[in-house]
Design an enzyme around this catalytic site. Structure first.
Site, PDB file in Angstrom:
ATOM      1  N   HIS A 154       0.811  -1.210   0.000  1.00  0.00           N
ATOM      2  CA  HIS A 154       0.000   0.000   0.000  1.00  0.00           C
ATOM      3  C   HIS A 154       0.850   1.268   0.000  1.00  0.00           C
ATOM      4  O   HIS A 154       0.319   2.381  -0.007  1.00  0.00           O
ATOM      5  CB  HIS A 154      -0.916  -0.040   1.233  1.00  0.00           C
ATOM      6  CG  HIS A 154      -2.117   0.840   1.147  1.00  0.00           C
ATOM      7  ND1 HIS A 154      -2.373   1.848   2.053  1.00  0.00           N
ATOM      8  CD2 HIS A 154      -3.138   0.868   0.263  1.00  0.00           C
ATOM      9  CE1 HIS A 154      -3.499   2.456   1.736  1.00  0.00           C
ATOM     10  NE2 HIS A 154      -3.991   1.889   0.655  1.00  0.00           N
ATOM     11  N   LYS A 156       3.031   4.377  -1.277  1.00  0.00           N
ATOM     12  CA  LYS A 156       2.901   5.214  -2.473  1.00  0.00           C
ATOM     13  C   LYS A 156       4.044   6.233  -2.473  1.00  0.00           C
ATOM     14  O   LYS A 156       4.105   7.089  -1.580  1.00  0.00           O
ATOM     15  CB  LYS A 156       1.554   5.932  -2.475  1.00  0.00           C
ATOM     16  CG  LYS A 156       0.357   5.001  -2.245  1.00  0.00           C
ATOM     17  CD  LYS A 156      -0.812   5.751  -1.663  1.00  0.00           C
ATOM     18  CE  LYS A 156      -1.801   4.844  -0.950  1.00  0.00           C
ATOM     19  NZ  LYS A 156      -2.222   3.676  -1.685  1.00  0.00           N
ATOM     20  N   ASP A 161      15.964  11.950  -9.053  1.00  0.00           N
ATOM     21  CA  ASP A 161      17.015  12.933  -8.847  1.00  0.00           C
ATOM     22  C   ASP A 161      16.522  14.310  -9.271  1.00  0.00           C
ATOM     23  O   ASP A 161      15.637  14.441 -10.126  1.00  0.00           O
ATOM     24  CB  ASP A 161      18.267  12.546  -9.632  1.00  0.00           C
ATOM     25  CG  ASP A 161      18.065  12.590 -11.132  1.00  0.00           C
ATOM     26  OD1 ASP A 161      18.415  13.606 -11.756  1.00  0.00           O
ATOM     27  OD2 ASP A 161      17.550  11.590 -11.693  1.00  0.00           O
ATOM     28  N   HIS A 473      -9.659   9.869   1.465  1.00  0.00           N
ATOM     29  CA  HIS A 473      -8.614   8.859   1.338  1.00  0.00           C
ATOM     30  C   HIS A 473      -7.332   9.299   2.058  1.00  0.00           C
ATOM     31  O   HIS A 473      -6.311   8.629   1.991  1.00  0.00           O
ATOM     32  CB  HIS A 473      -8.332   8.607  -0.146  1.00  0.00           C
ATOM     33  CG  HIS A 473      -7.517   7.386  -0.427  1.00  0.00           C
ATOM     34  ND1 HIS A 473      -6.179   7.449  -0.772  1.00  0.00           N
ATOM     35  CD2 HIS A 473      -7.835   6.072  -0.423  1.00  0.00           C
ATOM     36  CE1 HIS A 473      -5.719   6.222  -0.976  1.00  0.00           C
ATOM     37  NE2 HIS A 473      -6.700   5.365  -0.765  1.00  0.00           N
ATOM     38  N   LYS A 475      -4.446  10.186   4.860  1.00  0.00           N
ATOM     39  CA  LYS A 475      -3.825   9.482   5.983  1.00  0.00           C
ATOM     40  C   LYS A 475      -2.909  10.480   6.685  1.00  0.00           C
ATOM     41  O   LYS A 475      -1.708  10.503   6.478  1.00  0.00           O
ATOM     42  CB  LYS A 475      -3.017   8.274   5.520  1.00  0.00           C
ATOM     43  CG  LYS A 475      -3.847   7.204   4.776  1.00  0.00           C
ATOM     44  CD  LYS A 475      -3.873   7.420   3.293  1.00  0.00           C
ATOM     45  CE  LYS A 475      -4.437   6.255   2.524  1.00  0.00           C
ATOM     46  NZ  LYS A 475      -5.754   5.805   2.861  1.00  0.00           N
ATOM     47  N   ASP A 480      -1.138  19.998  17.306  1.00  0.00           N
ATOM     48  CA  ASP A 480      -0.865  21.358  17.814  1.00  0.00           C
ATOM     49  C   ASP A 480      -0.387  22.335  16.744  1.00  0.00           C
ATOM     50  O   ASP A 480       0.307  23.316  17.061  1.00  0.00           O
ATOM     51  CB  ASP A 480       0.179  21.301  18.944  1.00  0.00           C
ATOM     52  CG  ASP A 480      -0.322  20.560  20.178  1.00  0.00           C
ATOM     53  OD1 ASP A 480      -1.548  20.493  20.366  1.00  0.00           O
ATOM     54  OD2 ASP A 480       0.518  20.047  20.939  1.00  0.00           O
TER      55      ASP A 480
END
Length: 620
Positions: A154, A156, A161, A473, A475, A480
């Site tokens: 999973h 990604k 360079d 989707h 994550k 703070d």
């Protein structure tokens, strides 16, 4: 390090309001896929990609006024490889798509067979990698197929360079986050339903997994909200090393294909670059985290063994889970989380507790943090944004079971918060401390680019209601307004265990902008959080500068409640940048949580239900 945070695949100029950092300089909203396109276009030595899905037919740039508009990933990578650039791709080998069956879409529609076939006779090296058992493990055929079929790669990332920021040599640039470079992911903060069909969203990019049978000609498309990041500096090398470690384990040993070798002649010295970047204004400190084990990754020198755990003879890195727990524990004022899933700490559920199903600690740590602040008489708010329901037909068994686990998790938090409020004699509502939201949008027929009247059952339903969930989707965790974690890992056991799905994440902060006991900082993390809120709630508000206050919590709650009423009301209204909806749970006086009936336009129950057929490790 130098970092850029991205909300969605693209942000058009002027689409979000301006935000000012604490030093008086304006914050720049990034354009993720344009930046990835330019990084690939300008790479001279190597381009590495890994993804749950990478589709060669995806166009990264959709704006006709920007160079590269509608050039596909396949065209771009083949052109760079033909110029002598080393191009290597790892895509997850989906078991259900069938080896060698190039027309098989598989259960998850990842295009793995199709993309490997496309690059087969080119200079691009594209490899399918499965979640395999170890070479020396005797687990039996069915257990081996369970690992390969149930769990995924999973991670990604795009790594290449780029010109150095300190010399005439090269350094590494890495992109990390939730966005797969595949169909259905391109979106902007407006999250249009019908108004971009055939333009930014051509028929080949039409993605609709929540309502069966809906056609491109009738719409709507499924909106997609995601978060990504770009890293330049020494942390970008860690992302490079992860790709190299995985390639050595699953590609090089099997096919004998070697990667590009970094040399001091071509690339900056890492330590010298780190010192140089640290001296730049608004530089970042970063740390790379993973969920992965030795079945999928080569660990050189056991990676300073204190970072690794062991299970059944396998080395395991579950540093993402550790990073989430550590940073929640040290939070002073608030957290803001966006995630595709929210389930876990199953051993603490007040109902149907399960000690081994999803034992990661992130939800219980949120509950304990909020309760500790209540008992200490200090303000704190946990803002949690998740999808209205997991991707897929919401009445399907897998989606319903995930919703059931989610309800048990949320109920655990709210019941503990209510108990803490009762203990101190507070009249506050639990929603003054924990605000749970989802995203959705609605638009009138004005400007619709649907090419025909609706003909399918669901097409007619959606044409009448003119609404759709915005699929979250992301994550991401923000602490703070100081620290952010952005990556591919969901809040479930699959992502956090280290032995199920492989994942990556980057933790990042600016030393110039640190939170204190009395105030939050106003650097890039703060501006990014407020840009997300502007995307979700419209015009920026002064209270957003004090997210720990009860006034801000109640404002967000009130806004989300009003938006939910607009979303579900009989009258079709425009909901441009009014996308944050109050999650449709009913919270009782003792903190118990119930789903409020069915999701709009469906026969699917909000509270979900358990499945007697599905394995728990698939849905948790």
């Amino acid at each position: 390090n130098i970092c850029q945070l991205y909300n969605d695949a693209h942000v058009k100029d002027g689409q979000l309001p301006e935000f000012i950092r604490g030093d008086g300089t304006p914050y720049k909203h990034g354009q993720c896929w344009v930046d990835i396109y330019n990084a690939i276009l300008n790479a001279e030595h190597f381009i590495y990609m890994c993804g749950w899905s990478v589709w060669h037919k995806t166009a990264l740039v959709r704006d006709p006024d920007i160079e590269g508009s509608m050039v596909t990933i396949g065209q771009l990578l083949v052109a760079r490889a033909n110029k002598g650039v080393k191009v290597c791709i790892m895509v997850w080998d989906e078991l259900m798509s069938g080896d060698g069956n190039y027309n098989a879409t598989g259960l998850m529609c990842t295009h793995d067979e199709e993309v490997v076939q496309y690059f087969k006779n080119t200079k691009v090296e594209c490899m399918k990698v499965g979640r395999d058992v170890g070479e020396n493990e005797s687990v039996g055929y069915f257990n081996a197929m369970s690992v390969k079929g149930n769990f995924t790669h999973h991670q990604k990332s795009v790594i290449c360079d780029a010109p150095s920021l300190m010399s005439d040599k090269k350094h590494i640039i890495s992109f990390v986050g939730g966005l797969d470079l595949t169909d259905g992911r391109y979106d902007t903060p407006s999250h249009d339903l019908w108004r971009t069909l055939g333009k930014e969203h051509p028929v080949i990019d039409f993605h609709q997994c929540c309502f069966a049978g809906v056609e491109f000609s009738e719409g709507p498309r499924q909106p997609w909200h995601d978060i990504h990041s770009r890293i330049e500096g020494i942390a970008a090398y860690d992302v490079y090393c992860n790709f190299e470690d995985r390639w050595k384990r699953q590609c090089e040993d099997k096919w004998g294909r070697n990667l590009f070798s970094l040399t001091d002649k071509l690339f900056d010295n890492r330590e010298a670059e780190a010192k140089h970047l640290a001296g730049l204004p608004a530089s970042w400190n970063c740390q790379y985290f993973r969920s992965i084990d030795s079945r999928s990754c080569f660990f050189p020198n056991k990676e300073a063994e204190d970072r690794l755990s062991s299970k059944k003879g396998r080395d395991v890195d579950f540093s993402i889970a550790k990073a989430y727990v550590h940073n929640i524990r040290r939070a002073k004022h608030f957290i803001y989380m966006e995630n595709q899933y929210f389930l876990g700490s199953s051993q603490f559920w007040p109902k149907d507790a399960r000690s081994n199903m999803a034992p990661h600690l992130i939800p219980i740590e949120i509950a304990l943090k909020v309760c500790a602040k209540i008992k200490a008489g200090e303000r704190f708010v946990a803002y949690l944004t998740i999808p209205m329901h997991p991707e897929g037909i919401p009445a399907d068994a897998a989606v319903q079971e995930i919703l059931y686990w989610q309800l048990r998790t949320v109920e655990m938090i709210y019941m503990r918060v209510q108990e803490a409020l009762t203990e101190v004699g507070s009249a506050d509502s639990p929603t003054d401390w924990v605000v749970l939201t989802c995203l959705g949008t609605r638009e009138t027929k004005e400007g619709s680019l649907a090419t025909g009247p609706p003909t399918t059952v669901n097409g007619k339903i959606l044409d009448a209601s003119r609404r759709h969930v915005i699929y979250v989707h992301s994550k991401m965790l923000i602490i703070d307004d100081e620290y952010a974690i952005v990556g591919s890992a969901n809040i479930n056991e699959r992502s956090m265990a280290g032995i199920r799905d492989s994942e990556m994440a980057m933790g990042m902060y600016q030393p110039e902008y640190l939170a204190t006991k009395d105030k939050i900082p106003h650097g890039d993390v703060s501006c990014f959080r407020k840009a997300l809120w502007a995307e979700h709630m419209g015009e920026k508000k002064p209270l957003w500068n004090d997210p720990a206050s009860i006034e801000c919590a109640r404002l967000v709650y009130k806004t989300a409640k009003k938006n939910w009423e607009d979303y579900t009301g009989e009258e079709v209204v425009e909901m441009n940048h009014q996308h944050m909806l109050l999650y449709p749970y009913h919270i009782s006086s003792n903190g118990q949580v119930q789903g409020a009936g069915k999701f709009p336009d469906t026969e699917a129950y909000i509270q979900g239900c358990k499945s007697a057929m599905l394995p728990d490790n698939l849905t948790s």
